[in-house]
Design a protein around this motif. Structure first.
Motif, PDB file in Angstrom:
ATOM      1  N   VAL A 188       0.851  -1.188   0.000  1.00  0.00           N
ATOM      2  CA  VAL A 188       0.000   0.000   0.000  1.00  0.00           C
ATOM      3  C   VAL A 188       0.894   1.247   0.000  1.00  0.00           C
ATOM      4  O   VAL A 188       1.876   1.298   0.745  1.00  0.00           O
ATOM      5  CB  VAL A 188      -0.907   0.007   1.247  1.00  0.00           C
ATOM      6  CG1 VAL A 188      -1.811   1.244   1.248  1.00  0.00           C
ATOM      7  CG2 VAL A 188      -1.744  -1.271   1.286  1.00  0.00           C
ATOM      8  N   PRO A 189       0.597   2.263  -0.841  1.00  0.00           N
ATOM      9  CA  PRO A 189       1.384   3.504  -0.847  1.00  0.00           C
ATOM     10  C   PRO A 189       1.527   4.083   0.558  1.00  0.00           C
ATOM     11  O   PRO A 189       0.580   4.021   1.363  1.00  0.00           O
ATOM     12  CB  PRO A 189       0.577   4.436  -1.769  1.00  0.00           C
ATOM     13  CG  PRO A 189      -0.113   3.498  -2.709  1.00  0.00           C
ATOM     14  CD  PRO A 189      -0.458   2.284  -1.878  1.00  0.00           C
ATOM     15  N   ALA A 190       2.704   4.635   0.854  1.00  0.00           N
ATOM     16  CA  ALA A 190       3.072   5.019   2.220  1.00  0.00           C
ATOM     17  C   ALA A 190       2.038   5.915   2.919  1.00  0.00           C
ATOM     18  O   ALA A 190       1.637   5.638   4.052  1.00  0.00           O
ATOM     19  CB  ALA A 190       4.431   5.707   2.197  1.00  0.00           C
ATOM     20  N   LYS A 191       1.588   6.981   2.243  1.00  0.00           N
ATOM     21  CA  LYS A 191       0.647   7.908   2.884  1.00  0.00           C
ATOM     22  C   LYS A 191      -0.683   7.217   3.191  1.00  0.00           C
ATOM     23  O   LYS A 191      -1.263   7.409   4.255  1.00  0.00           O
ATOM     24  CB  LYS A 191       0.425   9.127   1.994  1.00  0.00           C
ATOM     25  CG  LYS A 191       1.639  10.040   1.895  1.00  0.00           C
ATOM     26  CD  LYS A 191       1.328  11.271   1.064  1.00  0.00           C
ATOM     27  CE  LYS A 191       2.543  12.186   0.971  1.00  0.00           C
ATOM     28  NZ  LYS A 191       2.269  13.388   0.146  1.00  0.00           N
ATOM     29  N   LEU A 192      -1.139   6.415   2.256  1.00  0.00           N
ATOM     30  CA  LEU A 192      -2.394   5.694   2.462  1.00  0.00           C
ATOM     31  C   LEU A 192      -2.224   4.617   3.530  1.00  0.00           C
ATOM     32  O   LEU A 192      -3.131   4.382   4.337  1.00  0.00           O
ATOM     33  CB  LEU A 192      -2.857   5.071   1.142  1.00  0.00           C
ATOM     34  CG  LEU A 192      -4.224   4.389   1.151  1.00  0.00           C
ATOM     35  CD1 LEU A 192      -5.305   5.377   1.557  1.00  0.00           C
ATOM     36  CD2 LEU A 192      -4.527   3.785  -0.208  1.00  0.00           C
ATOM     37  N   ALA A 193      -1.056   3.986   3.550  1.00  0.00           N
ATOM     38  CA  ALA A 193      -0.785   2.952   4.554  1.00  0.00           C
ATOM     39  C   ALA A 193      -0.814   3.545   5.965  1.00  0.00           C
ATOM     40  O   ALA A 193      -1.332   2.940   6.906  1.00  0.00           O
ATOM     41  CB  ALA A 193       0.563   2.302   4.281  1.00  0.00           C
ATOM     42  N   ALA A 194      -0.252   4.752   6.101  1.00  0.00           N
ATOM     43  CA  ALA A 194      -0.253   5.420   7.405  1.00  0.00           C
ATOM     44  C   ALA A 194      -1.677   5.765   7.837  1.00  0.00           C
ATOM     45  O   ALA A 194      -2.034   5.654   9.015  1.00  0.00           O
ATOM     46  CB  ALA A 194       0.595   6.686   7.329  1.00  0.00           C
TER      47      ALA A 194
END
Length: 255
Positions: A34-40
């Motif tokens: 999952v893309p980093a910003k969305l994962a966070a």
């Protein structure tokens, strides 16, 4: 993600494009990050565990009981749809059981071959809701081709991932493009660094070669000068010998 053991259960008919699509999609989904910003934001870096019977079921057990248990522990059902799907009684049972457990809004149809009218099971397009049959438009991903192309699968997997992560497909696709752009920039930076290193090495080698040429030319000039000096010395010695010889020849006449 809840307490689901599996994020999704893949239902497919064994053999041919059906199995190829199921296996390819299974690997892509489990390895998707999952893309980093969305994962966070979501609190998860990966989609989660995906059930596929070949990988998950024990060799000696009650097959139906294990299938039923896995369906009950899955948040979504991914159905690989081809014109041959409805020939599989197992797949039809899986769809029917999952609809009873989770409803039709957690079923994702993946069109791997044929047209929707021929490939989508009637149970998916006309589920029974509150005791009545209702026609619905299934959430679907289209990976059709002679064999489901991996490049197309990479794009369509985002549609599936978006459904499972409960986010917008366009949002996920945009973030994926940004990630690919960042990877491209990073790769370009590495390539640029390699080129710079190569140029620097080339400059050093060129300087070294120029120095070697200059040294060789200097040695050549020194050798040439020594040869000229030797020739001059020999010429002077020869001239002196000739003068002495002429002098000796002239002495008798002088007497």
């Amino acid at each position: 993600m809840g307490n689901w053991k599996y994020t999704a259960f893949i239902s497919y008919r064994h053999g041919g494009n059906d199995e190829f699509a199921a296996k390819t999609l299974h690997n892509m989904l489990e390895n998707y990050r999952v893309p980093a910003k969305l994962a966070a934001k979501l609190g998860r870096k990966k989609v989660g565990r995906i059930f596929r019977d070949v990988d998950e079921l024990p060799s000696s057990s009650s097959l139906y009981n294990n299938i039923e248990e896995a369906l009950g522990q899955s948040e979504f059902l991914i159905v690989i749809c081809t014109p041959r799907l409805q020939e599989s009684k197992w797949c039809m049972r899986e769809i029917e059981l999952f609809q009873k457990l989770r409803g039709s809004d957690h079923i994702i149809a993946v069109l791997a071959e044929g047209e929707p009218v021929d490939s989508f099971p009637y149970a998916i397009t006309h589920p029974v809701i509150n005791g009545q049959e209702v026609e619905v438009e299934s959430l679907a991903a289209d990976v059709r081709g002679e064999t489901p192309a991996k490049q197309k699968m990479r794009v369509e997997q985002l549609r599936i991932v978006a459904a499972m992560l409960h986010c917008e497909f366009d949002q996920l696709r945009q973030r994926e493009r940004q990630r690919q752009l960042q990877r491209g920039i990073a790769a370009g930076g590495v390539s640029f660094a390699v080129v710079c290193a190569f140029l620097a090495m080339s400059v050093r080698e060129n300087q070294k070669l120029q120095k070697q040429v200059q040294t060789a030319y200097k040695q050549f000039e020194e050798t040439a000068m020594k040869l000229r000096q030797v020739r001059q010395q020999k010429a002077l010695a020869l001239q002196k010998e000739v003068e002495i010889h002429l002098h000796d020849l002239m002495l008798p006449h002088a007497r």
